[in-house]
Design a protein around this motif. Sequence first.
Motif, PDB file in Angstrom:
ATOM      1  N   HIS A 180       0.815  -1.208   0.000  1.00 38.58           N
ATOM      2  CA  HIS A 180       0.000   0.000   0.000  1.00 38.58           C
ATOM      3  C   HIS A 180       0.854   1.266   0.000  1.00 38.58           C
ATOM      4  O   HIS A 180       0.406   2.320  -0.440  1.00 38.58           O
ATOM      5  CB  HIS A 180      -0.934  -0.015   1.221  1.00 38.58           C
ATOM      6  N   GLY A 184       0.164   4.369  -2.215  1.00 32.74           N
ATOM      7  CA  GLY A 184       0.061   5.710  -1.623  1.00 32.74           C
ATOM      8  C   GLY A 184       0.981   6.708  -2.310  1.00 32.74           C
ATOM      9  O   GLY A 184       0.704   7.906  -2.346  1.00 32.74           O
ATOM     10  N   CYS A 259     -12.523   1.506   1.429  1.00 33.38           N
ATOM     11  CA  CYS A 259     -12.116   2.691   2.194  1.00 33.38           C
ATOM     12  C   CYS A 259     -12.089   3.937   1.315  1.00 33.38           C
ATOM     13  O   CYS A 259     -12.526   5.008   1.737  1.00 33.38           O
ATOM     14  CB  CYS A 259     -10.731   2.487   2.796  1.00 33.38           C
ATOM     15  N   HIS A 260     -11.557   3.791   0.107  1.00 32.98           N
ATOM     16  CA  HIS A 260     -11.393   4.977  -0.737  1.00 32.98           C
ATOM     17  C   HIS A 260     -12.692   5.363  -1.405  1.00 32.98           C
ATOM     18  O   HIS A 260     -12.916   5.120  -2.584  1.00 32.98           O
ATOM     19  CB  HIS A 260     -10.310   4.745  -1.783  1.00 32.98           C
ATOM     20  N   ARG A 261     -13.554   5.944  -0.603  1.00 26.27           N
ATOM     21  CA  ARG A 261     -14.772   6.527  -1.152  1.00 26.27           C
ATOM     22  C   ARG A 261     -15.059   7.771  -0.334  1.00 26.27           C
ATOM     23  O   ARG A 261     -14.755   7.825   0.866  1.00 26.27           O
ATOM     24  CB  ARG A 261     -15.936   5.546  -1.113  1.00 26.27           C
TER      25      ARG A 261
ATOM     26  N   PHE B 267     -10.716   2.475  13.850  1.00 23.91           N
ATOM     27  CA  PHE B 267     -10.445   3.495  12.832  1.00 23.91           C
ATOM     28  C   PHE B 267     -10.782   4.911  13.296  1.00 23.91           C
ATOM     29  O   PHE B 267     -10.277   5.870  12.727  1.00 23.91           O
ATOM     30  CB  PHE B 267     -11.260   3.198  11.573  1.00 23.91           C
ATOM     31  N   PHE B 270      -8.134   7.493  13.675  1.00 27.17           N
ATOM     32  CA  PHE B 270      -7.284   7.858  12.539  1.00 27.17           C
ATOM     33  C   PHE B 270      -7.930   8.975  11.716  1.00 27.17           C
ATOM     34  O   PHE B 270      -9.136   9.199  11.789  1.00 27.17           O
ATOM     35  CB  PHE B 270      -7.009   6.616  11.680  1.00 27.17           C
ATOM     36  N   CYS B 275      -7.953   7.791   4.346  1.00 27.70           N
ATOM     37  CA  CYS B 275      -8.516   6.692   3.548  1.00 27.70           C
ATOM     38  C   CYS B 275      -9.684   7.169   2.703  1.00 27.70           C
ATOM     39  O   CYS B 275      -9.780   6.835   1.530  1.00 27.70           O
ATOM     40  CB  CYS B 275      -8.995   5.561   4.457  1.00 27.70           C
ATOM     41  N   HIS B 276     -10.566   7.935   3.312  1.00 29.12           N
ATOM     42  CA  HIS B 276     -11.804   8.298   2.612  1.00 29.12           C
ATOM     43  C   HIS B 276     -11.603   9.457   1.664  1.00 29.12           C
ATOM     44  O   HIS B 276     -11.985  10.591   1.943  1.00 29.12           O
ATOM     45  CB  HIS B 276     -12.907   8.602   3.615  1.00 29.12           C
ATOM     46  N   HIS B 277     -10.994   9.146   0.546  1.00 32.02           N
ATOM     47  CA  HIS B 277     -10.943  10.110  -0.541  1.00 32.02           C
ATOM     48  C   HIS B 277     -11.096   9.293  -1.804  1.00 32.02           C
ATOM     49  O   HIS B 277     -10.759   8.110  -1.842  1.00 32.02           O
ATOM     50  CB  HIS B 277      -9.622  10.889  -0.543  1.00 32.02           C
ATOM     51  N   ALA B 278     -11.622   9.932  -2.834  1.00 34.81           N
ATOM     52  CA  ALA B 278     -11.784   9.222  -4.098  1.00 34.81           C
ATOM     53  C   ALA B 278     -10.403   9.052  -4.707  1.00 34.81           C
ATOM     54  O   ALA B 278      -9.463   9.768  -4.362  1.00 34.81           O
ATOM     55  CB  ALA B 278     -12.696  10.017  -5.018  1.00 34.81           C
ATOM     56  N   PHE B 279     -10.294   8.047  -5.577  1.00 28.23           N
ATOM     57  CA  PHE B 279      -9.046   7.914  -6.340  1.00 28.23           C
ATOM     58  C   PHE B 279      -8.936   9.123  -7.255  1.00 28.23           C
ATOM     59  O   PHE B 279      -9.708   9.299  -8.178  1.00 28.23           O
ATOM     60  CB  PHE B 279      -9.105   6.675  -7.233  1.00 28.23           C
ATOM     61  N   ARG B 283      -2.139  12.290  -3.820  1.00 24.96           N
ATOM     62  CA  ARG B 283      -2.203  13.476  -2.978  1.00 24.96           C
ATOM     63  C   ARG B 283      -1.099  13.523  -1.950  1.00 24.96           C
ATOM     64  O   ARG B 283      -0.850  14.542  -1.337  1.00 24.96           O
ATOM     65  CB  ARG B 283      -3.536  13.533  -2.232  1.00 24.96           C
ATOM     66  N   TRP B 284      -0.485  12.383  -1.661  1.00 25.88           N
ATOM     67  CA  TRP B 284       0.467  12.361  -0.552  1.00 25.88           C
ATOM     68  C   TRP B 284       1.643  13.310  -0.802  1.00 25.88           C
ATOM     69  O   TRP B 284       2.199  13.347  -1.895  1.00 25.88           O
ATOM     70  CB  TRP B 284       0.995  10.943  -0.340  1.00 25.88           C
ATOM     71  N   PRO B 294       4.173   7.238   2.351  1.00 22.85           N
ATOM     72  CA  PRO B 294       2.849   7.261   1.725  1.00 22.85           C
ATOM     73  C   PRO B 294       2.090   5.960   1.973  1.00 22.85           C
ATOM     74  O   PRO B 294       2.675   4.945   2.292  1.00 22.85           O
ATOM     75  CB  PRO B 294       3.163   7.435   0.226  1.00 22.85           C
ATOM     76  N   GLY B 295       0.774   6.052   1.841  1.00 18.70           N
ATOM     77  CA  GLY B 295      -0.052   4.858   1.961  1.00 18.70           C
ATOM     78  C   GLY B 295      -0.211   4.362   3.385  1.00 18.70           C
ATOM     79  O   GLY B 295      -0.616   3.230   3.600  1.00 18.70           O
ATOM     80  N   PRO B 297      -2.063   4.943   6.952  1.00 24.32           N
ATOM     81  CA  PRO B 297      -3.047   5.712   7.731  1.00 24.32           C
ATOM     82  C   PRO B 297      -2.368   6.286   8.976  1.00 24.32           C
ATOM     83  O   PRO B 297      -1.541   5.608   9.585  1.00 24.32           O
ATOM     84  CB  PRO B 297      -4.081   4.653   8.134  1.00 24.32           C
ATOM     85  N   ASP B 433     -15.243  16.278   0.924  1.00 25.08           N
ATOM     86  CA  ASP B 433     -14.953  15.337  -0.159  1.00 25.08           C
ATOM     87  C   ASP B 433     -14.292  15.988  -1.361  1.00 25.08           C
ATOM     88  O   ASP B 433     -13.539  15.341  -2.085  1.00 25.08           O
ATOM     89  CB  ASP B 433     -16.244  14.641  -0.611  1.00 25.08           C
TER      90      ASP B 433
END
Lengths: 435, 452
Positions: A180, A184, A259-261, B267, B270, B275-279, B283-284, B294-295, B297, B433
């Motif tokens: 991951h 990331g 998670c990614h939503r 969770f 944290f 985690c909760h972002h769209a692809f 962004r990191w 990166p990656g 949490p 969001d």
Amino acid sequence: MRGLLVLLPLVVAAPLAGAATPTLPQDADARFLGVDTCGSSQCHASPEPWRNATVMMNERLQWQARDRHARAWRDLVGERGQAIAGKLGIDEPGTAPACLQCHATFVPVAQRGPAFELEDGVGCESCHGAGGAFLRTHVQPTSSHAGNVAAGMYPNTEPAARARLCLSCHQGDASHVVNHRLYGAGHPRLRFELDTYSALQPYHFNPDADYRRRKPLPPHFALWANGQVVAARALLAQLDDATPHGLFPELARYDCHGCHRPLGRGGNGTPAMPRLLDAPLAMSVVVARVIAPALADPLGRGRVALAAAVGDPAQLATVRQRLDADLAALADAASASPPAGSQGASAVTALLADGRARAPLAFTHAESLAMALSTLVTAEFEAGRLAPPAYARATSGLDRVYAALADEATYQPDRLAAALDELAAALPSLTSESP
Amino acid sequence: MMFHRREPSRVAGGGRGAHRASLSLIAALLLGAACAAAAEEDGIARYLGVKTCAGSTCHGAGGASDSRVLQNEFQTWHRSDRHAQAYTALVSERGQRIARNLGLDDAAAAPQCLACHATFVAVELRGKRFSLSDGVGCESCHGPASRWLGQHVTGEASRADNIAAGMYPTEDPVRRAELCLGCHLGGGERFADHRLMGAGHPRLSFELDTFTRLQPAHFRVDEDYRARKRVAPGLRVWAVGQLAAARRFLELFASGEHPGNGVFPEFAFFDCHACHHAFTTPRWQPRASNPLPPGTPHLNDANLLMLSALAAGLDAELGMRLDDALASLHRASVESRDAAVAAARDLDAVLGTLATAIAGTALDARDPATVLRGLIERGLAGDYNDYGAAEQATMAIAAMVDALAETGDIDAARRAALTLKVAALYDATANQDTWQPTAFVGALGTLHDALD
């Protein structure tokens, strides 16, 4: 006496294991001669296909012009590759083993021939094996495919062997680490289906009569099925890192979109726990329905148990062991089962039934389903088992399935479900007969 | 046959022309008598319900009074304060949907929901006019009235007397933070875990000074208010709120009471948006305050980042110690649970030092400006590129501008000009969001220029 007892099973097991799992090209103990060696103008770098040869002889140009593997190394040193590497603390991705593992024919320096270049990316020998082992046999006028394979050429015509090779990078394994952290930093999400990706590569051979005289041409169903079963077993092997090292287990083993939503879409009752990236297991259940029905329900239960075991590490080892045994039995069934024309149609029927019954589907599951349906329906048409008008209707359904999955950020399971209904309606001849 | 007690409002129905002081006196006497009756004689602190406080001549007046208190507190709460809808939220479509997702039949009957959505006290502590459906009412914050109502209505008791009798000292920022965070962050029986979030509960977000103002206040801070109660300056309220939130967060994390589920930690500790972002495009970015790759949490450090700016503004050395301890916590979170807990305790010790430093200093007029500059500079350096941090920084900056106005450091015109720039920060963080760190940093740059 004691020593003998311990040794005995090893001696018996070794040849069997060797036959079942040929050494991956990159692990071969032989010299890698480089793309220039295979791709000289007298051999596989002809500008035009030869007329009177058993192979096309323009494979290098096909690879260079159309196969993205040829750009694998250059991707590392491109703007995006550099950006990803920079975030991982890697200054020179073009020389970093972690990147080269999958972006080049990365073998020890001592095994590199004079014409070998890392910059060639994922070249001939990444997939076909070390030229140093089989070149001499291969260039003989009397060479045979079996002879080449015996000398060390990788048996890509065997679906399970090809699946293991491709998945070693396209899913990752212990020596090709996909984690991951890599995601990331901006690495694209991995996605793979053996039959679809083989065709899209694209193939650099023409499976005509003389090709088939020399090598078996694996049926599409066999490629798809083996790809899923091997991927499912690879996932189980990767679950070693499902145990947290810090506070988290390796997140790359979990479904990305769980998670990614965006939070704005929360509150629809989606579970608050990450889901395993287990689409290959779901697909393997369907494979079992077609070729080994007795394994289908145990595998389905195993998949559910595995999902539950994520929340209960004490159960994980047992569940994994049982599931892997069932998958091994399925793999055996897959290699033992003679190709039958009805397998593809049965699989399409079972896939549609399963996909429609399990709605709403997670995006990665839906994606695996879409690739399976597309490649298997197309194979039915190519084999003449699906008439052109029916195929045209099916194509429109498949297009809608793919359109529903065009953007993972805005994916709506309802749209996919409607597209699956349309596809099922377009394939009455396939779907009326249950497997 | 029902026995009806005469309502004080009917007795006081002498019309608007009646002299307010005498009305109040009559009402007070009557209500005092009534409530003395309502209050049990056993000395147990009981909750008497919103209706008890909201008599029209007590806190339920139609308009603001010119007496010491506004007297329309009930109306302000009822009309404008979302606490009044806390119970209604449980029975709303959304509340019921969340309950269903949690496997509960009825949110309004579930102790875990009521704990924060009502004055949820033991049945034997509820007075006759108490109703759960009043939501988060007077006594949720001011305390059970039975032991102080009598002296409260006569007007003879001092603030100190009332507090001694059990009224909650909400004007003390430390106690207020403790009270608000009990729900707005959690503790004990109350904890908004990730399961609740996954079922559809909104994310918690809180800043003591901002939320006190937005509640909205049902009191007027004037001379006689100040004569009765100590009013903490905005900077202190903000600082105390941040400290309380950060320390409570570390304590909840380290306590082990919320261990998470299987191989995953809880969770809720944290950063949600990690985690909760769209692809989208990656962004990191590396960040001075967070050494993790990166990656990964990371623990929600929004309050800690605010405290870092505060500490650095007060004492550079303390600021560095805090930053080191925060970086250690992040590093420990990828080692092991034990390492993370130890690092959380170390960080809390540094926060303890900061708390002592704040308690012992006047936090004078110079400090809001220093903290404001620190916040802006860190934001410009990309330290608040997590949504939670940007949100806290926005509220903190707004609070600092208000604090500067409060101390007279800036005049009304300047405040209005700066508030306009602060509005751009709120705009940039309006949608969790779709927000863009670049837009936030751009708005910070504009504010930075306006300060020069």
